[in-house]
Design a protein around this motif. Structure first.
Motif, PDB file in Angstrom:
ATOM      1  N   TYR A 168     -50.064  13.642 -61.252  1.00 48.36           N
ATOM      2  CA  TYR A 168     -49.309  14.415 -62.250  1.00 48.36           C
ATOM      3  C   TYR A 168     -49.783  15.866 -62.271  1.00 48.36           C
ATOM      4  CZ  TYR A 168     -47.112  15.917 -66.558  1.00 48.36           C
ATOM      5  OH  TYR A 168     -46.362  16.622 -67.470  1.00 48.36           O
ATOM      6  N   ILE A 169     -51.090  16.071 -62.222  1.00 42.62           N
ATOM      7  CA  ILE A 169     -51.626  17.438 -62.204  1.00 42.62           C
ATOM      8  C   ILE A 169     -51.108  18.196 -60.986  1.00 42.62           C
ATOM      9  CG2 ILE A 169     -53.731  18.819 -62.045  1.00 42.62           C
ATOM     10  CD1 ILE A 169     -55.203  16.594 -63.521  1.00 42.62           C
ATOM     11  N   ILE A 170     -51.130  17.548 -59.829  1.00 40.64           N
ATOM     12  CA  ILE A 170     -50.641  18.187 -58.598  1.00 40.64           C
ATOM     13  C   ILE A 170     -49.163  18.540 -58.729  1.00 40.64           C
ATOM     14  CG2 ILE A 170     -50.171  17.805 -56.150  1.00 40.64           C
ATOM     15  CD1 ILE A 170     -52.699  16.063 -56.067  1.00 40.64           C
ATOM     16  N   GLY A 171     -48.366  17.591 -59.269  1.00 42.04           N
ATOM     17  CA  GLY A 171     -46.934  17.829 -59.417  1.00 42.04           C
ATOM     18  C   GLY A 171     -46.626  18.975 -60.362  1.00 42.04           C
ATOM     19  N   LEU A 172     -47.343  19.035 -61.484  1.00 42.20           N
ATOM     20  CA  LEU A 172     -47.071  20.096 -62.459  1.00 42.20           C
ATOM     21  C   LEU A 172     -47.553  21.450 -61.939  1.00 42.20           C
ATOM     22  CD1 LEU A 172     -45.765  20.579 -65.148  1.00 42.20           C
ATOM     23  CD2 LEU A 172     -47.951  20.158 -66.266  1.00 42.20           C
ATOM     24  N   LEU A 173     -48.696  21.473 -61.271  1.00 42.60           N
ATOM     25  CA  LEU A 173     -49.166  22.722 -60.672  1.00 42.60           C
ATOM     26  C   LEU A 173     -48.182  23.226 -59.613  1.00 42.60           C
ATOM     27  CD1 LEU A 173     -53.015  22.110 -60.288  1.00 42.60           C
ATOM     28  CD2 LEU A 173     -51.878  23.714 -61.840  1.00 42.60           C
ATOM     29  N   THR A 174     -47.631  22.305 -58.833  1.00 43.08           N
ATOM     30  CA  THR A 174     -46.623  22.689 -57.836  1.00 43.08           C
ATOM     31  C   THR A 174     -45.398  23.297 -58.504  1.00 43.08           C
ATOM     32  OG1 THR A 174     -47.371  20.894 -56.392  1.00 43.08           O
ATOM     33  CG2 THR A 174     -45.217  21.866 -55.921  1.00 43.08           C
ATOM     34  N   THR A 175     -44.973  22.695 -59.621  1.00 41.71           N
ATOM     35  CA  THR A 175     -43.843  23.235 -60.374  1.00 41.71           C
ATOM     36  C   THR A 175     -44.117  24.671 -60.807  1.00 41.71           C
ATOM     37  OG1 THR A 175     -43.396  21.019 -61.246  1.00 41.71           O
ATOM     38  CG2 THR A 175     -42.333  22.868 -62.357  1.00 41.71           C
ATOM     39  N   ILE A 176     -45.304  24.910 -61.341  1.00 45.62           N
ATOM     40  CA  ILE A 176     -45.658  26.238 -61.825  1.00 45.62           C
ATOM     41  C   ILE A 176     -45.676  27.250 -60.683  1.00 45.62           C
ATOM     42  CG2 ILE A 176     -47.536  27.599 -62.838  1.00 45.62           C
ATOM     43  CD1 ILE A 176     -48.247  25.108 -64.505  1.00 45.62           C
ATOM     44  N   VAL A 177     -46.269  26.867 -59.549  1.00 42.31           N
ATOM     45  CA  VAL A 177     -46.355  27.779 -58.404  1.00 42.31           C
ATOM     46  C   VAL A 177     -44.970  28.121 -57.879  1.00 42.31           C
ATOM     47  CG1 VAL A 177     -47.126  27.977 -56.012  1.00 42.31           C
ATOM     48  CG2 VAL A 177     -48.681  27.054 -57.742  1.00 42.31           C
ATOM     49  N   VAL A 178     -44.116  27.111 -57.737  1.00 42.12           N
ATOM     50  CA  VAL A 178     -42.767  27.348 -57.222  1.00 42.12           C
ATOM     51  C   VAL A 178     -41.968  28.201 -58.207  1.00 42.12           C
ATOM     52  CG1 VAL A 178     -40.589  26.262 -56.563  1.00 42.12           C
ATOM     53  CG2 VAL A 178     -42.763  25.240 -55.851  1.00 42.12           C
ATOM     54  N   MET A 179     -42.075  27.903 -59.495  1.00 44.84           N
ATOM     55  CA  MET A 179     -41.355  28.686 -60.495  1.00 44.84           C
ATOM     56  C   MET A 179     -41.806  30.141 -60.478  1.00 44.84           C
ATOM     57  SD  MET A 179     -41.104  28.084 -64.622  1.00 44.84           S
ATOM     58  CE  MET A 179     -42.821  28.570 -64.869  1.00 44.84           C
ATOM     59  N   HIS A 180     -43.103  30.350 -60.352  1.00 47.36           N
ATOM     60  CA  HIS A 180     -43.629  31.720 -60.327  1.00 47.36           C
ATOM     61  C   HIS A 180     -43.196  32.444 -59.051  1.00 47.36           C
ATOM     62  CE1 HIS A 180     -46.377  34.969 -61.375  1.00 47.36           C
ATOM     63  NE2 HIS A 180     -46.763  34.981 -60.094  1.00 47.36           N
ATOM     64  N   THR A 181     -43.176  31.718 -57.943  1.00 47.93           N
ATOM     65  CA  THR A 181     -42.831  32.337 -56.665  1.00 47.93           C
ATOM     66  C   THR A 181     -41.360  32.723 -56.601  1.00 47.93           C
ATOM     67  OG1 THR A 181     -44.559  31.062 -55.548  1.00 47.93           O
ATOM     68  CG2 THR A 181     -42.831  32.029 -54.171  1.00 47.93           C
ATOM     69  N   PHE A 182     -40.480  31.816 -57.004  1.00 47.04           N
ATOM     70  CA  PHE A 182     -39.041  32.060 -56.889  1.00 47.04           C
ATOM     71  C   PHE A 182     -38.429  32.650 -58.157  1.00 47.04           C
ATOM     72  CE2 PHE A 182     -39.956  28.921 -53.627  1.00 47.04           C
ATOM     73  CZ  PHE A 182     -39.260  29.445 -52.546  1.00 47.04           C
ATOM     74  N   ARG A 183     -39.231  32.801 -59.221  1.00 40.63           N
ATOM     75  CA  ARG A 183     -38.807  33.488 -60.439  1.00 40.63           C
ATOM     76  C   ARG A 183     -37.548  32.880 -61.051  1.00 40.63           C
ATOM     77  NH1 ARG A 183     -41.379  38.358 -61.128  1.00 40.63           N
ATOM     78  NH2 ARG A 183     -42.782  38.923 -59.413  1.00 40.63           N
ATOM     79  N   THR A 184     -37.524  31.564 -61.121  1.00 42.79           N
ATOM     80  CA  THR A 184     -36.389  30.875 -61.731  1.00 42.79           C
ATOM     81  C   THR A 184     -36.856  29.544 -62.302  1.00 42.79           C
ATOM     82  OG1 THR A 184     -34.143  30.025 -61.348  1.00 42.79           O
ATOM     83  CG2 THR A 184     -35.732  29.692 -59.587  1.00 42.79           C
TER      84      THR A 184
END
Length: 368
Positions: free
Chosen positions: A301-317
């Motif tokens: 779960y930690i890995i999945g949520l961190l991935t969400t944050i990184v992708v959201m920050h990278t693609f700005r959406t």
């Protein structure tokens, strides 16, 4: 997971939409994302561990969970959720947003008071010695159903002590404060209590049922976030504690910040009840060893949520968090089970085994 949107004027006096992330500092972003991560992990970790004691207590009393998700429920859940989500979207689009939120606030006021009372009651039990609690005056509310022959069947039973009454009053006052102010701190208090209570109480019938539920919600989340603006619109319009929020300008404005990043409770509760099921599997099938599958799924779960944050920050959406949470929370435990040679045992595990036919016949004979 999404950021709130601000409207900022440029030099030509035109208005351009900027995401809250674009107007926040790097330090503010990091602090907000870290805070959301911690607030998501607390109810999952605590709720999963508490679910072991709660459901084992039910089994010892010969009861089953009132909130139990079967294979049929899991398959239909994304459809029901889609209908509810789109209905809310239409309400917010064509009706007064203030009126809709008023009705929803009244509804969630009652739910929030119950959830906060339960959580604070558990905390009191943990902090106050049992010798003191056992001397408190206890009360019970009992609702029974009686047939023509006078046979009784218990419908509802609530037991509480004097401390619970005080905690309920405190929860009501907290609910009134949230109803009046809509402050994000009070929103998070109720949101965390909702998530914890759901993870502790809800039972998935089996591991395959959990896979069906999360797989369906995987596609549900992708469609409603990437395919339409429905999910993000409802999340930003819904003034009720169905999401956790944290201001990205907290370092500048403290608790008065208003540039929020948010995480829906569904992204906590739905993977969380699967993590809780694996925790109960560990406790029942392998009580003498460490909680292997619980630890693996919690890390997933930690890995999945961190991935969400990184992708959201990278693609700005805004991102559908379940797009990343579901593969992690399903994949890592199942791969672990394959490596350990326990996949068959894990797959056959049922939280509440179905009633045998002869037992069903006996129960039906008693009610006739």
């Amino acid at each position: 997971m999404a950021d709130e949107v601000d409207i900022t004027a440029n030099d030509s006096n035109d208005t351009i939409p900027l995401s809250g992330r674009d107007t926040a500092t790097h330090e503010g972003l990091l602090f907000a994302y870290g805070s959301l991560l911690v607030m998501a992990l607390v109810p999952i970790f605590w709720g999963a561990r508490r679910s072991v004691y709660f459901h084992e207590g039910l089994k010892q009393r010969g009861e089953s969970a009132a909130e139990r998700i079967t294979a049929k429920d899991a398959a239909m859940f994304p459809l029901y959720a889609s209908a509810g989500l789109f209905g809310l979207y239409l309400f917010f689009r064509y009706l007064s947003k203030e009126y809709v939120n008023l009705l929803l606030s009244i509804y969630f006021f009652g739910l929030g008071v119950g959830a906060l009372t339960r959580v604070t009651s558990i905390l009191v039990e943990m902090l106050i010695p049992s010798s003191i609690l056992n001397h408190m005056t206890c009360y019970s509310l009992l609702l029974e159903q009686r047939d023509r022959r006078g046979d009784k069947e218990e419908v509802f039973k609530l037991e509480f002590n004097i401390a619970d009454i005080g905690l309920c009053v405190l929860a009501v006052l907290t609910g009134i404060a949230y109803f009046v102010t809509k402050h994000w701190l009070l929103n998070n208090v109720f949101g965390i209590c909702f998530a914890f209570t759901a993870i502790e109480l809800i039972s998935l019938q089996s591991i395959p049922v959990g896979c069906i539920l999360l797989t369906g919600l995987f596609f549900y989340d992708i469609f409603w976030v990437f395919g339409t603006d429905v999910m993000v619109t409802v999340a930003r319009s819904f003034e009720a504690p169905i999401k956790l929020v944290f201001p990205m300008d907290f370092l500048e404005h403290g608790i008065y910040g208003n540039n929020f990043s948010l995480l829906g409770l569904g992204d906590i509760v739905l993977p969380g009840i699967f993590v809780a099921l694996l925790c109960r599997y560990d406790a029942r099938q392998h009580p003498d060893r460490s909680r292997l599958y619980f630890i693996v799924s919690f890390i997933a779960y930690i890995i999945g949520l961190l991935t969400t944050i990184v992708v959201m920050h990278t693609f700005r959406t805004a991102q559908p968090a379940l797009l990343y949470l579901v593969p992690a929370c399903l994949g890592l435990p199942l791969v672990t089970a394959v490596i350990k040679g326990e996949i068959a045992d894990l797959w056959k595990f049922e939280d509440y085994p179905d009633v045998k036919p002869e037992e069903e016949t006996t129960k039906s004979d008693k009610t006739e």
